[in-house]
Design a protein around this motif. Sequence first.
Motif, PDB file in Angstrom:
ATOM      1  N   UNK A   1      -5.260  10.178   5.685  1.00  0.00           N
ATOM      2  CA  UNK A   1      -5.883  10.891   4.577  1.00  0.00           C
ATOM      3  C   UNK A   1      -5.908  10.024   3.322  1.00  0.00           C
ATOM      4  N   UNK A   2      -4.802   9.341   3.066  1.00  0.00           N
ATOM      5  CA  UNK A   2      -4.715   8.470   1.893  1.00  0.00           C
ATOM      6  C   UNK A   2      -5.714   7.326   1.984  1.00  0.00           C
ATOM      7  N   UNK A   3      -5.755   6.651   3.140  1.00  0.00           N
ATOM      8  CA  UNK A   3      -6.680   5.533   3.316  1.00  0.00           C
ATOM      9  C   UNK A   3      -8.119   5.998   3.150  1.00  0.00           C
ATOM     10  N   UNK A   4      -8.443   7.125   3.759  1.00  0.00           N
ATOM     11  CA  UNK A   4      -9.805   7.653   3.666  1.00  0.00           C
ATOM     12  C   UNK A   4     -10.175   7.924   2.207  1.00  0.00           C
TER      13      UNK A   4
ATOM     14  N   UNK B   1       0.050   5.259  -1.127  1.00  0.00           N
ATOM     15  CA  UNK B   1       0.437   6.418  -0.320  1.00  0.00           C
ATOM     16  C   UNK B   1       1.357   7.383  -1.067  1.00  0.00           C
ATOM     17  N   UNK B   2       2.444   6.878  -1.636  1.00  0.00           N
ATOM     18  CA  UNK B   2       3.354   7.785  -2.336  1.00  0.00           C
ATOM     19  C   UNK B   2       2.693   8.425  -3.558  1.00  0.00           C
ATOM     20  N   UNK B   3       1.910   7.676  -4.354  1.00  0.00           N
ATOM     21  CA  UNK B   3       1.168   8.343  -5.442  1.00  0.00           C
ATOM     22  C   UNK B   3       0.169   9.376  -4.926  1.00  0.00           C
ATOM     23  N   UNK B   4      -0.453   9.107  -3.780  1.00  0.00           N
ATOM     24  CA  UNK B   4      -1.364  10.082  -3.172  1.00  0.00           C
ATOM     25  C   UNK B   4      -0.630  11.381  -2.860  1.00  0.00           C
TER      26      UNK B   4
ATOM     27  N   UNK C   1       2.173  12.422  -4.239  1.00  0.00           N
ATOM     28  CA  UNK C   1       2.611  13.026  -5.500  1.00  0.00           C
ATOM     29  C   UNK C   1       1.461  13.733  -6.201  1.00  0.00           C
ATOM     30  N   UNK C   2       0.271  13.143  -6.092  1.00  0.00           N
ATOM     31  CA  UNK C   2      -0.863  13.662  -6.841  1.00  0.00           C
ATOM     32  C   UNK C   2      -1.455  14.924  -6.267  1.00  0.00           C
ATOM     33  N   UNK C   3      -1.545  14.997  -4.932  1.00  0.00           N
ATOM     34  CA  UNK C   3      -2.222  16.157  -4.362  1.00  0.00           C
ATOM     35  C   UNK C   3      -1.664  16.619  -3.030  1.00  0.00           C
ATOM     36  N   UNK C   4      -0.752  15.854  -2.465  1.00  0.00           N
ATOM     37  CA  UNK C   4      -0.271  16.232  -1.150  1.00  0.00           C
ATOM     38  C   UNK C   4      -1.361  16.039  -0.119  1.00  0.00           C
ATOM     39  N   UNK C   5      -1.170  16.611   1.047  1.00  0.00           N
ATOM     40  CA  UNK C   5      -2.170  16.455   2.099  1.00  0.00           C
ATOM     41  C   UNK C   5      -2.295  17.733   2.887  1.00  0.00           C
ATOM     42  N   UNK C   6      -3.477  17.939   3.428  1.00  0.00           N
ATOM     43  CA  UNK C   6      -3.721  19.113   4.250  1.00  0.00           C
ATOM     44  C   UNK C   6      -3.251  18.895   5.668  1.00  0.00           C
TER      45      UNK C   6
ATOM     46  N   UNK D   1       0.821  -1.216   0.000  1.00  0.00           N
ATOM     47  CA  UNK D   1       0.000   0.000   0.000  1.00  0.00           C
ATOM     48  C   UNK D   1       0.852   1.263   0.000  1.00  0.00           C
ATOM     49  N   UNK D   2       1.983   1.227   0.660  1.00  0.00           N
ATOM     50  CA  UNK D   2       2.816   2.421   0.788  1.00  0.00           C
ATOM     51  C   UNK D   2       3.254   2.919  -0.587  1.00  0.00           C
TER      52      UNK D   2
END
Length: 265
Positions: free
Chosen positions: A84-87, A66-69, A71-76, A61-62
């Motif tokens: 955030x990624x799992x959600x 997670x890493x594509x998440x 790369x794609x949008x970052x996180x708040x 999953x990582x």
Amino acid sequence: MAASIVRVEDVTGPLQECLSGLGFEVHPLKVGWYNSVLPPSLALSYPDDALAVVVFSTPSMFEKAFLPFLEGQGCGGGCDPIDQCVRQCVSSAVSQCFPGQRVDVSYDYELLPSRRPRFLAQTAAHVSGGAFYYQQRDVKEPPWTDTKMFGVCVHPRFGGWFAIRALLVFVDMRGGSDMEQPVPVDCVPSREGRVQLLEAFNLHWQDWSYRDVVPPVQSYSQRQRDYFSCPPSERPALLRSWGFLQENEGSDTTAETQRKLNGHG
């Protein structure tokens, strides 16, 4: 909407198709299986035959999610990046696979107003048959007299290299009478092995040796080990050093604390 009896495959199949490529597993259960092993104060408020699914993250999953998440949008800010990624992954799968259906989703880090977790992740994993939840009571003549040993789940393929992420309850779906409760694989059948497992998890969890209680088919990559070995407060800096986070982005350690209490991460 009136409740209807469904084939389990019609629920797990689409979810698995959406989530397996991102490094997740899904394991179905009936709410009654979960409630039957807990006191009423911890029971879920759904009919016993309500269909539910517990979601695991596997070692891949990582890198797959997670890493594509990032790369794609970052996180708040204000929430752990993994959470955030799992959600996002789970909510997207639910929306895509079951539009218009009532699906109550609980995540492993969420707490009720009473400060109890919304669901007991390891209990859900065990009754679904996805992982065996080893507890102090599973050791004959336990050698610990004054020490409480917290339990830990072991996956038959990944050992301790996995995490329990979410519980999905399909409010208007019921499992049929042909849905039999699976028995989780007893990966650590000997008393000696169970003693070693619980002591490794409770007393030496930082060295992660408990995760290798059975030979895993896959474990965490070095980058993933670096991430989870890093104190939660320092993970934003690590992610920034990898080029994923901006300076004003951070993580919340509350979720990580809850995950430790749930016995996985």
